[in-house]
Design a protein around this motif. Structure first.
Motif, PDB file in Angstrom:
ATOM      1  N   ARG A  31       0.807  -1.214   0.000  1.00 22.37           N
ATOM      2  CA  ARG A  31       0.000   0.000   0.000  1.00 22.37           C
ATOM      3  C   ARG A  31       0.841   1.266   0.000  1.00 22.37           C
ATOM      4  N   TYR A  32       2.147   1.111   0.044  1.00 28.45           N
ATOM      5  CA  TYR A  32       3.029   2.259   0.213  1.00 28.45           C
ATOM      6  C   TYR A  32       4.052   2.374  -0.903  1.00 28.45           C
ATOM      7  N   ASN A  52       7.783   0.521  -5.865  1.00 29.14           N
ATOM      8  CA  ASN A  52       6.371   0.367  -5.531  1.00 29.14           C
ATOM      9  C   ASN A  52       5.956  -1.090  -5.743  1.00 29.14           C
ATOM     10  N   ALA A  97       8.489   4.526   4.269  1.00 32.26           N
ATOM     11  CA  ALA A  97       7.246   4.250   3.556  1.00 32.26           C
ATOM     12  C   ALA A  97       6.436   5.526   3.409  1.00 32.26           C
ATOM     13  N   ASP A  98       5.829   5.662   2.256  1.00 33.05           N
ATOM     14  CA  ASP A  98       4.989   6.821   1.936  1.00 33.05           C
ATOM     15  C   ASP A  98       3.555   6.335   1.780  1.00 33.05           C
ATOM     16  N   SER A  99       2.697   6.749   2.703  1.00 31.82           N
ATOM     17  CA  SER A  99       1.312   6.289   2.674  1.00 31.82           C
ATOM     18  C   SER A  99       0.489   6.952   1.588  1.00 31.82           C
ATOM     19  N   TYR A 101       0.885   6.641  -1.518  1.00 36.68           N
ATOM     20  CA  TYR A 101       0.999   5.868  -2.751  1.00 36.68           C
ATOM     21  C   TYR A 101      -0.364   5.723  -3.428  1.00 36.68           C
ATOM     22  N   CYS A 106       6.972   5.631  -7.873  1.00 40.79           N
ATOM     23  CA  CYS A 106       7.399   6.396  -6.708  1.00 40.79           C
ATOM     24  C   CYS A 106       8.708   7.091  -7.046  1.00 40.79           C
ATOM     25  N   TYR A 112       7.475  10.754   2.512  1.00 39.54           N
ATOM     26  CA  TYR A 112       7.703   9.542   3.299  1.00 39.54           C
ATOM     27  C   TYR A 112       7.427   9.865   4.763  1.00 39.54           C
TER      28      TYR A 112
END
Length: 124
Positions: A31-32, A52, A97-99, A101, A106, A112
């Motif tokens: 998910r990220y 990703n 992690a970058d929520s 996404y 990416c 992040y």
């Protein structure tokens, strides 16, 4: 929320290789946007590699060709294989992690919002 734990850092000779691992818990990595960043004292944190869940990857110019990022969504793990290490690769390496996404590649170093505790890599 996702929690990230890195491992695999250490000391390595110039020209050597290292494999960093990051395990996620609390949520699925798919998910990220996932990334590896590094930072040395008194310098800004810089992006090293990003990936990703679709397998799209991107690399910083100074590691392209020497680094490989791999995301295993089934195992909720992220690895960074680095070869031909140089002294300037010495840094604290962070999994992030970058929520935000959305399914796109990416590419940005921004956004992040989840970070591991870091693992030190020293090349000499």
């Amino acid at each position: 929320d996702v929690q990230l734990v890195e491992s695999g850092g250490g000391s390595v000779q110039v020209g050597g290789s290292l494999r960093l691992s990051c395990v996620a818990s609390g949520d699925t990595m798919a998910r990220y946007c996932m990334g590896w960043f590094r930072q040395i004292p008194d310098k800004e944190r810089e992006g090293v590699a990003k990936s990703n869940s679709d397998g799209h990857t991107s690399y910083a110019d100074d590691v392209r060709g020497r680094a490989t990022i791999s995301q295993d969504n089934a195992r909720n793990s992220l690895t960074l294989q680095m070869n031909s290490l140089k002294p300037e690769d010495t840094a604290m390496y962070y999994c992030a992690a970058d929520s935000g996404y959305s399914g796109s590649p990416c590419l940005s170093n921004r956004g992040y919002n989840y970070w591991g505790q870091g693992t030190q890599v020293t090349v000499s």
